[in-house]
Design a protein around this motif. Structure first.
Motif, mmCIF file in Angstrom:
data_model
loop_
_atom_site.group_PDB
_atom_site.id
_atom_site.type_symbol
_atom_site.label_atom_id
_atom_site.label_comp_id
_atom_site.label_asym_id
_atom_site.label_seq_id
_atom_site.Cartn_x
_atom_site.Cartn_y
_atom_site.Cartn_z
ATOM 1 N N ASN A 55 0.788 -1.233 0.094
ATOM 2 C CA ASN A 55 -0.116 0.008 -0.285
ATOM 3 C C ASN A 55 0.959 1.149 -0.089
ATOM 4 O OD1 ASN A 55 0.815 0.540 2.943
ATOM 5 N ND2 ASN A 55 -0.950 -0.737 3.597
ATOM 6 N N GLU A 56 0.182 2.428 0.048
ATOM 7 C CA GLU A 56 1.062 3.641 -0.061
ATOM 8 C C GLU A 56 2.120 3.851 0.934
ATOM 9 O OE1 GLU A 56 -0.347 7.494 -2.135
ATOM 10 O OE2 GLU A 56 -0.895 7.612 -0.224
ATOM 11 N N ARG A 57 1.496 3.570 2.191
ATOM 12 C CA ARG A 57 2.385 3.655 3.511
ATOM 13 C C ARG A 57 3.917 2.930 3.144
ATOM 14 N NH1 ARG A 57 -0.051 1.857 8.379
ATOM 15 N NH2 ARG A 57 2.253 2.041 9.164
ATOM 16 N N PHE A 58 3.494 1.515 2.693
ATOM 17 C CA PHE A 58 4.685 0.832 2.689
ATOM 18 C C PHE A 58 5.642 1.060 1.403
ATOM 19 C CE2 PHE A 58 2.190 -2.965 4.984
ATOM 20 C CZ PHE A 58 2.254 -2.119 5.982
ATOM 21 N N LEU A 59 5.170 1.704 0.494
ATOM 22 C CA LEU A 59 5.825 2.091 -0.761
ATOM 23 C C LEU A 59 6.303 3.466 -0.713
ATOM 24 C CD1 LEU A 59 3.577 0.555 -3.376
ATOM 25 C CD2 LEU A 59 5.655 -0.404 -2.464
ATOM 26 N N LEU A 60 6.359 4.109 0.611
ATOM 27 C CA LEU A 60 6.936 5.209 0.572
ATOM 28 C C LEU A 60 8.096 5.757 0.287
ATOM 29 C CD1 LEU A 60 5.536 7.921 1.987
ATOM 30 C CD2 LEU A 60 6.875 7.335 4.088
ATOM 31 N N ILE A 61 9.176 4.828 0.384
ATOM 32 C CA ILE A 61 10.732 4.945 -0.174
ATOM 33 C C ILE A 61 10.761 4.761 -1.605
ATOM 34 C CG2 ILE A 61 11.241 4.439 2.376
ATOM 35 C CD1 ILE A 61 12.456 1.711 1.021
ATOM 36 N N PHE A 62 9.675 4.056 -2.272
ATOM 37 C CA PHE A 62 10.001 4.082 -3.485
ATOM 38 C C PHE A 62 9.399 5.411 -4.412
ATOM 39 C CE2 PHE A 62 9.841 -0.417 -2.105
ATOM 40 C CZ PHE A 62 10.662 -0.648 -2.884
ATOM 41 N N ILE A 63 8.581 6.227 -3.849
ATOM 42 C CA ILE A 63 8.228 7.541 -4.453
ATOM 43 C C ILE A 63 9.170 8.379 -4.756
ATOM 44 C CG2 ILE A 63 6.734 9.583 -4.097
ATOM 45 C CD1 ILE A 63 5.222 7.967 -1.859
ATOM 46 N N PRO A 64 10.394 8.638 -4.171
ATOM 47 C CA PRO A 64 11.333 9.310 -4.912
ATOM 48 C C PRO A 64 12.122 8.826 -6.200
ATOM 49 C CG PRO A 64 11.901 9.105 -2.534
ATOM 50 C CD PRO A 64 10.779 8.132 -2.898
ATOM 51 N N LEU A 65 12.136 7.525 -6.178
ATOM 52 C CA LEU A 65 12.802 6.752 -7.365
ATOM 53 C C LEU A 65 11.941 6.834 -8.636
ATOM 54 C CD1 LEU A 65 15.693 6.049 -8.298
ATOM 55 C CD2 LEU A 65 15.037 3.731 -7.727
ATOM 56 N N THR A 66 10.653 6.649 -8.249
ATOM 57 C CA THR A 66 9.529 6.490 -9.221
ATOM 58 C C THR A 66 9.229 7.991 -9.788
ATOM 59 O OG1 THR A 66 8.290 4.850 -8.128
ATOM 60 C CG2 THR A 66 7.017 5.981 -9.571
ATOM 61 N N ALA A 67 9.497 8.752 -9.164
ATOM 62 C CA ALA A 67 9.293 10.338 -9.555
ATOM 63 C C ALA A 67 10.659 10.572 -10.394
ATOM 64 C CB ALA A 67 9.492 11.265 -8.346
ATOM 65 N N VAL A 68 11.828 9.931 -10.241
ATOM 66 C CA VAL A 68 12.863 10.368 -11.035
ATOM 67 C C VAL A 68 12.769 9.457 -12.410
ATOM 68 C CG1 VAL A 68 15.207 9.686 -11.253
ATOM 69 C CG2 VAL A 68 14.795 10.645 -9.316
ATOM 70 N N PHE A 69 12.260 8.295 -12.258
ATOM 71 C CA PHE A 69 11.689 7.510 -13.569
ATOM 72 C C PHE A 69 10.697 8.082 -14.462
ATOM 73 C CE2 PHE A 69 12.683 3.448 -11.088
ATOM 74 C CZ PHE A 69 14.110 3.649 -11.211
ATOM 75 N N ILE A 70 9.744 8.927 -13.558
ATOM 76 C CA ILE A 70 8.752 9.575 -14.496
ATOM 77 C C ILE A 70 9.310 10.899 -15.182
ATOM 78 C CG2 ILE A 70 6.769 11.240 -14.292
ATOM 79 C CD1 ILE A 70 5.975 9.267 -12.073
ATOM 80 N N VAL A 71 10.165 11.887 -14.599
ATOM 81 C CA VAL A 71 10.977 12.797 -15.089
ATOM 82 C C VAL A 71 11.571 12.258 -16.224
ATOM 83 C CG1 VAL A 71 12.426 14.566 -14.520
ATOM 84 C CG2 VAL A 71 10.650 14.234 -13.086
#
Length: 528
Positions: A337-353
């Motif tokens: 869930n979103e809480r457990f995936l919190l530390i993946f948000i930065p790298l996912t943002a890098v991939f999107i950009v």
């Protein structure tokens, strides 16, 4: 060459100024949310009630996670703030630490400051960060310590012994906050193998030992406590979450496995190896889709950005991917869930950009033969920002609207009218905690297996002073008893006498159990 260095330096200074501006905006927004978030959410912050309770008890006590968050609440509570404000303040402080650490990490693994800045923007204003930084939950604190550990090792070109010691301490603190961050023990090993340098093997071993010493230094009191009370310094109850997923998936949280049923993760695996592996594999396979969902609509660009990002793989990127991979493998044992995936948000943002940055050049090539001039870069980023802004703006009112303010009213009434320590039978601990009464959980007395015909017998056995039933949560989790949410339809009027009732924002009723206290008639109704 000198002009190029100056140009890069100027870009970095400009990016830092923009980052500071974004951080100030974030802080102002958080102060507003901090003041408006006046009551814990029922599902997302239920664990927070337990953390606040433990913040006033013994320093070490049995709990599903380590004592890190509850100890931080305790320290701020010493300043005079109440427990709820202290718990929110811990999240806000570490929310700022988290943002700074992510900024440093993204700047380390990305060569273009403007792309890094856009990725940091997506991270800072992601709803999970905005709302999580004012919630009573341990995830923000743990994630901040996780990324602090990483930047101490990965963002410095000339590492000193102190960096490893401090990183180890940060890793230990992250582990004490959420035990899954034990994966950080792999960091000095990966660094020693993958980062080239003039350091001899003896130095690398020394640095790894310093890191481990820092980890043990902060964790050893907890290890000693667990060894003395449980016989295992690494004791945890997380395997019960795995059991819930394996055997009870699809059933409600009120039917939860116990330590008596499943003693350890090894016993759990031995009980059904194929089911264990199948359950784990199913979650692992869903991982990419869950990461894309972190950014609705345009998260799909992360797929393209990922392949471009790893095409220019370097050792620091490998270390980051391995650490996140280890975390992902462990968290997949339970659920995503979103809480457990919190530390993946930065790298996912890098991939999107990274994926978005490849669109303008690609389209420009297609239109080159027609000599068309299009502001493609501006268009791509503008559309992305518009979509992201809509995502954020929608999430904040939803977050505030989910606050069970009827619980707040009920807690105030109970605090003013009930005796301290009186027993309250409730589905959630919120109202008893804030009214200084003792909570008797529905699930402890198997209310999920009780109907209106057998409820009277259960009440005689439990013998509470009060029972709370509400429309928002109880009626949905215990539908066989939902008529209790409306006191006019109460089928046990001779035993349950309504003493408080509100319909705003949703229905909630407090009943006094008359078998024990039939002499009082303290009815109060809130029609607001």
């Amino acid at each position: 060459m000198n002009q190029s260095i100056v140009k890069i330096f100027n870009h970095q200074i400009k990016a830092q100024k923009i980052f500071i501006a974004l951080l100030i905006i974030f802080f102002i927004l958080e102060l507003i949310l901090f003041s408006k978030h006046t009551w814990p959410l029922l599902k997302e912050e239920s664990d927070g009630i337990g953390f606040m309770m433990r913040a006033t008890g013994p320093v070490f006590q049995e709990q599903r996670q380590g004592p890190g968050y509850s100890l931080a609440i305790r320290l701020l509570n010493f300043t005079g703030m109440d427990l709820y404000t202290s718990a929110k303040a811990v999240s806000l402080i570490f929310g700022i630490v988290l943002i700074y650490a992510v900024w440093k990490l993204i700047m380390t693994v990305s060569s273009k400051p403007h792309l890094s800045l856009f990725a940091v923007f997506l991270f800072i204003f992601h709803p999970a960060i905005i709302t999580g930084s004012v919630m009573i939950m341990s995830d923000i604190m743990a994630a901040a310590l996780f990324f602090t550990c990483l930047i101490l090792i990965l963002s410095h070109e000339k590492l000193k012994a102190g960096h490893f010691l401090l990183a180890g301490i940060a890793a230990g603190a992250a582990y004490l906050t959420r035990s899954i961050y034990i994966v950080l023990l792999a960091l000095p090993v990966l660094h020693g193998f993958l980062i080239p340098g003039k350091n001899k093997l003896q130095n690398k071993i020394f640095h790894a030992a310093l890191y481990l010493a820092g980890f043990i230094l902060i964790s050893i009191p907890w290890f000693i406590y667990l060894h003395q009370t449980k016989g295992n310094p690494l004791w945890t109850m997380n395997h019960l979450n795995i059991a819930f997923k394996m055997f009870e998936n699809g059933r409600d949280w009120n039917v939860f496995p116990t330590q008596d049923q499943y003693g350890s993760v090894f016993n759990l695996f031995a009980s059904s190896p194929m089911l264990f592996i199948k359950s784990w594999a199913k979650t692992l396979l869903s991982f990419p889709a869950e990461l894309i969902k972190l950014f609705p609509v345009f998260g799909v660009f992360a797929v393209f950005g990922f392949f471009y990002w790893i095409s220019k793989l370097e050792n620091k990127k490998i270390i980051l991917l391995v650490i996140l991979g280890l975390y992902g493998a462990l968290v997949s044992l339970v659920w995503l869930n979103e809480r457990f995936l919190l530390i993946f948000i930065p790298l996912t943002a890098v991939f999107i950009v990274t994926g978005l940055s490849a669109i303008p050049p690609f389209i420009s090539v297609q239109f080159k033969k027609r000599n068309l001039v299009l502001p493609l870069t501006f268009l791509v980023y503008s559309v992305s920002l518009l979509l992201f802004s809509g995502f954020v703006v929608k999430s904040i009112p939803q977050f505030l609207g989910n606050q069970p303010l009827e619980y707040q009213k009920a807690a105030l009434w109970l605090k003013q009218n009930a005796q301290q320590g009186e027993k309250v039978l409730a589905a959630k601990p919120h109202i008893p905690f804030f009214s200084d009464t003792e909570c008797l959980f529905f699930r402890m007395y198997k209310i999920q297996d009780t109907n209106l015909e057998t409820l009277s017998t259960v009440l005689q056995e439990v013998n509470p002073d009060y029972i709370i039933f509400d429309e928002r949560y109880s009626a949905k989790e215990f539908p066989q008893l939902k008529t209790l949410a409306d006191p006019q339809n109460n089928p046990l009027k001779s035993e349950l006498r309504e003493v408080f009732y509100t319909q705003s924002p949703q229905k909630l009723v407090i009943y006094r159990y008359n078998k024990k206290n039939s002499e009082k008639s303290d009815f109060s109704q809130d029609n607001n």
